[in-house]
Design an enzyme around this catalytic site. Sequence first.
Site, mmCIF file in Angstrom:
data_model
loop_
_atom_site.group_PDB
_atom_site.id
_atom_site.type_symbol
_atom_site.label_atom_id
_atom_site.label_comp_id
_atom_site.label_asym_id
_atom_site.label_seq_id
_atom_site.Cartn_x
_atom_site.Cartn_y
_atom_site.Cartn_z
ATOM 1 N N LYS A 10 -20.550 -56.181 -11.109
ATOM 2 C CA LYS A 10 -21.372 -57.290 -11.589
ATOM 3 C C LYS A 10 -20.658 -58.637 -11.468
ATOM 4 O O LYS A 10 -21.261 -59.680 -11.685
ATOM 5 C CB LYS A 10 -21.784 -57.051 -13.045
ATOM 6 C CG LYS A 10 -22.718 -55.872 -13.209
ATOM 7 C CD LYS A 10 -23.123 -55.704 -14.652
ATOM 8 C CE LYS A 10 -24.052 -54.500 -14.792
ATOM 9 N NZ LYS A 10 -24.437 -54.271 -16.177
ATOM 10 N N CYS A 11 -19.385 -58.604 -11.112
ATOM 11 C CA CYS A 11 -18.570 -59.821 -11.028
ATOM 12 C C CYS A 11 -18.539 -60.332 -9.589
ATOM 13 O O CYS A 11 -18.137 -59.609 -8.671
ATOM 14 C CB CYS A 11 -17.150 -59.523 -11.514
ATOM 15 S SG CYS A 11 -15.961 -60.846 -11.213
#
Length: 117
Positions: A10-11
């Site tokens: 998600k980063c």
Amino acid sequence: MMTTIYHNPKCGTSRTVLARIREAGVEPEIIEYLVTPPSRAEMQGLLAAMKMKPRDILRRKGTPYDDLNLDNPELTDDQILDALGAHPILMERPVVVTAKGTRVCRPAEVLQDIFPA
């Protein structure tokens, strides 16, 4: 050359670093550290390889950092390691391990220090 990335999909920075590794023709071992957090011993090994203290790898944004009062200077390394073990989201990411070294690759350009172009 074996390469490992402690990754959070998600980063954006973590995705960028993973893409750069793959663009170089290397398929790293991917450890989604939120699913499979490093053990205390593994975390201590990563920190030692980076010459960092547990406090140095803490991430504040989007974590329970403030709720856990982790800015308290009286907290010991062991207490911070306990917090990292209980809340792996506190670990700054991505951490990349190569034969040339181990680094928190934030910003993504830090990867150049330990990974051949």
